[in-house]
Scaffold this motif. Sequence first.
Motif, PDB file in Angstrom:
ATOM      1  N   ASP A 154      69.022 -14.468  20.095  1.00 19.93           N
ATOM      2  CA  ASP A 154      67.872 -14.079  20.519  1.00 19.93           C
ATOM      3  C   ASP A 154      67.185 -13.354  19.162  1.00 19.93           C
ATOM      4  N   LYS A 155      66.846 -13.975  18.235  1.00 18.39           N
ATOM      5  CA  LYS A 155      66.489 -13.507  16.733  1.00 18.39           C
ATOM      6  C   LYS A 155      65.097 -12.511  17.137  1.00 18.39           C
ATOM      7  N   ASP A 156      64.412 -12.805  18.125  1.00 18.18           N
ATOM      8  CA  ASP A 156      62.923 -11.933  18.498  1.00 18.18           C
ATOM      9  C   ASP A 156      63.404 -10.899  19.437  1.00 18.18           C
ATOM     10  N   PHE A 157      64.633 -10.616  19.650  1.00 18.11           N
ATOM     11  CA  PHE A 157      65.078  -9.647  20.597  1.00 18.11           C
ATOM     12  C   PHE A 157      64.339  -8.409  20.460  1.00 18.11           C
ATOM     13  N   TYR A 158      64.150  -7.708  19.337  1.00 19.34           N
ATOM     14  CA  TYR A 158      63.609  -6.381  19.122  1.00 19.34           C
ATOM     15  C   TYR A 158      62.204  -6.435  19.419  1.00 19.34           C
ATOM     16  N   ASN A 159      61.502  -7.888  19.482  1.00 16.38           N
ATOM     17  CA  ASN A 159      60.003  -7.612  19.407  1.00 16.38           C
ATOM     18  C   ASN A 159      59.275  -8.253  20.748  1.00 16.38           C
ATOM     19  N   HIS A 160      60.190  -8.911  21.749  1.00 30.14           N
ATOM     20  CA  HIS A 160      59.597  -9.339  22.776  1.00 30.14           C
ATOM     21  C   HIS A 160      59.808  -8.467  23.820  1.00 30.14           C
ATOM     22  N   PHE A 165      57.642 -16.220  24.685  1.00 26.49           N
ATOM     23  CA  PHE A 165      57.038 -17.277  24.597  1.00 26.49           C
ATOM     24  C   PHE A 165      57.273 -18.390  23.495  1.00 26.49           C
ATOM     25  N   THR A 166      57.254 -17.606  22.271  1.00 26.15           N
ATOM     26  CA  THR A 166      57.583 -18.337  20.960  1.00 26.15           C
ATOM     27  C   THR A 166      59.071 -18.845  21.156  1.00 26.15           C
ATOM     28  N   SER A 186      65.924 -18.840  27.231  1.00 22.50           N
ATOM     29  CA  SER A 186      66.164 -17.636  27.571  1.00 22.50           C
ATOM     30  C   SER A 186      66.514 -16.466  26.559  1.00 22.50           C
ATOM     31  N   THR A 187      65.811 -15.282  26.892  1.00 21.95           N
ATOM     32  CA  THR A 187      66.357 -14.094  25.939  1.00 21.95           C
ATOM     33  C   THR A 187      67.511 -13.340  26.220  1.00 21.95           C
ATOM     34  N   GLU A 307      70.130 -15.012   7.042  1.00 22.27           N
ATOM     35  CA  GLU A 307      68.723 -15.522   6.934  1.00 22.27           C
ATOM     36  C   GLU A 307      67.784 -14.372   7.599  1.00 22.27           C
ATOM     37  N   GLN A 308      68.349 -13.606   8.509  1.00 19.23           N
ATOM     38  CA  GLN A 308      67.655 -12.748   9.209  1.00 19.23           C
ATOM     39  C   GLN A 308      67.945 -11.171   8.628  1.00 19.23           C
ATOM     40  N   GLY A 309      68.645 -11.040   7.341  1.00 17.39           N
ATOM     41  CA  GLY A 309      68.762  -9.828   6.863  1.00 17.39           C
ATOM     42  C   GLY A 309      69.663  -8.925   7.142  1.00 17.39           C
TER      43      GLY A 309
END
Length: 905
Positions: A154-160, A165-166, A186-187, A307-309
Motif C-alpha cells: 500500500d504505497k499510498d498508506f500514509y496519504n489515504h 480510490f487511486t 485493498s489498503t 523507488e519510494q525512497g
Amino acid sequence: MSKKPNRKASALNVYSNLVARHKNKRDARSRRKAEYLASLPKNPVKRFLYRLRPKELARFWFSREGLKTFLKLLAVGAVILAIFVAALFAYYRKELDTIRPDEIASRVQSTVTKYYDRNDVLLWEDKGEGNYKVVVEGSEIAQVMKDATVSIEDKDFYNHPGVSFTGIVRAGINNLFGSGNTQGASTLTQQLIKQIFFQEESEQNRLSISRKIKEAILALEVERMYNKDQILTLYLNEVPYGGRRNGVESAAQTYFGKSAKDLNIAEAALLASIPQNPSYYDPYTLTPDGASDLIERQQYVIDQMVEQGYITQDQATEAKAFAILDTVKPEIAATENIKAPHFVLAARESLEAEFGKKLVREGGLTVKTTLDYRIQQIAEQAVIDNEQYIRGNGSDNTAVTSVDVPTGQVLSMVGSLGFNIPGYGQKNAATSTLEPGSSIKPFIYSNLFKQREGVNYGAGSQLLDENIDRYYCLGTPAPCHLANFDNGYQGTMSVRKALGNSRNPPAVEAMMITGPDSAIETARSAGDKSYCEGAASFTLSSAIGGGCSVSPVEHANSYATLARQGVYKPVAYILEVKNSQGQVIKQWKDESENVLDPQITYIISDILSDPGARNPALGSLNTPGRGAVISGVKTATKTGTTDNAKDSWMMSYSPRMAAGVWVGRHDGSWNGLVASNQGTGRVINDLMSRAHKEVFAADGTWKEGDWFTRPSGVQNVNVNGTNDLFPSWYSKPKNADGEKVMFDTVSKKKATNCTPERAKYEITVTTFDNPLTGKSEKRAPDGYDPNADDDVHKCDDVKPSVTITTDPVGNPADKKFKITATITQGTHPLSFYEVKVDDQLINSQSISAPGSYSTEHTFTSSGSKSITVTVYDTAKYDGSSTKSLNVATTTSGSTPTLPLGRRRG
C-alpha cells in the motif's frame, strides 16, 4: 448663468435605462425562444425526436439555459447520492455495531502461551496446533520491515483515509496491463479488517459487494480511531507469513531465529513478500519454482523500496546479493527447546482441565508455574550422573519429583530417563500410577498412632514379625506367602524397628488393628489420592503397597504432608495465569487441611530419620552419599520395593522439601534382578543435598541443622526397658514393663541350667493382647520366644578344648616364636579361636574343623610371657589353655601342657 443639473432626475433616468435594457434583452430571448419553438414540428413525437438530434442537444447544453439545467441536475444528484450513502452507511452500521472497530487492538493478541518458572525463566512457548502469533509493540519491529510492507502492499498508506480510490484504479490498470507483480486494490487498513473480522467467511462472501462496503466503512472507522503507525503495527502482528505462523515476530523468530526488531533489508523484504500467497511462499514447503518466484518477488519489494525512497540503490544491491533462503533455519518440532518438558506438559494438562484446550493452546496466556528451574536442573543432572546405577539392575526408566513443603507446589519433575528416548521417553512416569511397595508404610503406621478407644500405640509399641499367612492369605488363592526382604522373621519388635527395617508382617498387623478402610483413608487424606482408587474392597496387601497404585508426584506430596506436621495441601503446578490482555485469570491460593495430629507426624519423622532403626534394612544406603544419610542435611527416608523388584522407590523429606525417586521398567515388567536401591539412593542424595545447600541456603529458606519442632504432648515412655516416643493419648498398660527373663542367645528361647553363661542374655518379657488372635500372649523383642526353653544346649554337651606348643623361629636372639594350638571339637561345630599374649590379642581366626593352627609372633622384650588360646563353638561353648614362656631362656623344643588345675572350660 447656467442652470444646475437635477441629480435626482439623472438617477431616475439611469435606472429607467437599465430596466428598459433588461426588458429588451428578456424580450429578445423570449422572442428567439418563440421563434425556435415555432420552427419545430407540430407533432409532439416528431418534435421530441427532433430535439434529440446531436446538433440540437449540443446547442442546448452549451447554452446558458443548458448550463443552468446541468447545475440543477448536479445538485439534485449530489443530494440524492448523499442521502443514499448515508442510508447505506446507516443500514450496514447497525450490523457493524457488534464488530466494534474500536476494540480491534484487543483482537490482535498473541496466541502463543508462554510458560515460566517461579523465577521468570522461560520454559516453553506453546504454539498450539493451529495458526500462532506473537504480538509485539511497534517499537519492537524494524523500520525496514514496516517500509518493505508499505512499499509492496500500500504505497499510498500514509496519504489515504483508509480507502484508496487511486489504488483501485491503479490495481485495475495493473491487472489489465501489468507484469504480474500486482498491488491489491485493498489498503493495508482494509486487509487488517479482512484478517480480523472476516477471515472465516467463505470466498463468495469475501468478494460480495456488501462485504466490500462493510470493509470500506470499517476501514474509515479504524482510520478515525487509530493513527497510521498503530494500524501498521496491528497489521504486521496479524498478517500470515506461511504455514502456522501469523505475525512478523513469529515469522522472524521461526525463519531467522531473531526478533522482528533485528531484521535486515533482505530478511524484511522476504517476509513482506510472503503474505501475497502464504501457502505458496511458505519457506518450509517451497517447490523449486516457488523458491524462484519468492526470490523474484523479494527483489521486486527491494526495488519498490528504492523507488519510494526507503533505501538507497547501494543498500538494494547488497540486499539482493544476500543468499536469503540459505539463512532460513530448519523447522523444529513443537516441543523443541522445551525446558522441564514433563512438568510443563503436566502443567498445561492441568490448565486445560480448568479452562479448555482452545484457550490454553491458542489464548496467548502467560503462565508462571511453580517449578524452580534451579532445582529442576539439579534433578536432571542427578539422573544423568547416576544412569549407570538406575540401569544397573535391568531397569530402563525413572521418575523424580520434588515438592515444596510449605506450599505443596511442585519444584521439579523428571518423568523418564530421557524425554527423547523413542517409544516411551515422552510418557510421564511422574504422573503415572505405580505400586509404591513399602513406601506406603509410614501412612499405615500414622493411622495406627491415631487416638482410639482401647489400646493406643507409639514408636515403642510392640508388634510381631512372624509368619501370619493364616491371616494375610485368608481368602487368597494359593500360593500366598508374606515374607520379608531377608526371607526371615525376627519375632516381637518395636514399631520403630518394624518401620525402620521395613518388616512386612508388623505393617499388616498394624492394618489389621485399625482396619483396611481406615488405613487407606489416612493415606489418601495425606495426599495419595489415587491409592487403591477404584477398588471395591481393600486387601491386607495394601499395607505393604501391593495391588494398589499411586503417582510419584502425589506420593511426594503425601510425604510433604508428614513434613508439614500433618497439614495437607493440594499438589500445585501454577502460580499465576494472565490472559493476552494481561489480566490475571488464575492465581495460586493456599488451601490447607489438617489431616494428621502433629504428634503423629513428628514420631514418624523421628523414626524415618533414625539411622539406627533403619540400618539393618538399608545397609550401605544408610551411609553418607547413598540417600538415607545426606551429609549436612537431616532428612527422613523410606524405601519401597514391590514383588520381584519390579518397582524401586526412595522417598525423602526435610522441613523444606519432599522428594521421591522411582526406578523400574517403562513397560511395567519384572526386571529380573534385585531392587535398584543404588539408583534411587544416589539420585535422592544428589537432589536433596544440592537443592538444600545450593538453592535453599542461598535463598535463606533453610540452614544446616533445621528439623521439626517437637510438638507439645509427645512423651518419652519406657516400655520393655527401652525409652521411646509416644503421643500424649498413650497410656502405659499395667503389664507394659513385663518381667526380666534370661534367654539363650543361640536358640533365642528361655535359658535353662544347661545354657552356658556366655550364651545367656536377660530380656524383658511383656504380656500382649494379640489383635490377630484376640488372646493374651507373652512377647519378647528381637525374635526371642518366651514360650519355649533352650533346646540347643544339653547338660552333657562336650565343650571344645585346646593345647599349646611353642617353638622358636630362626635365631633365638630374634625372639620370634611359632605358637601352635591343637584344637579338639566338642558336641557343636567350631566357630573361631583367639591367641593372646599377656592379654593382648595377637590373632583371631574363624575355623570349622579341629586340627593344629599356628601363629608366629615376635616378642619385643625378654622375660616370662603368658600365652592364652581360647576356642569357641557355634553354641557359644568355649575351651581355653594358658602357658608361660620365658623368652630369654627358652630356645627350642616343646613345652608340656599346663597341669589340669590351670585349665579352663
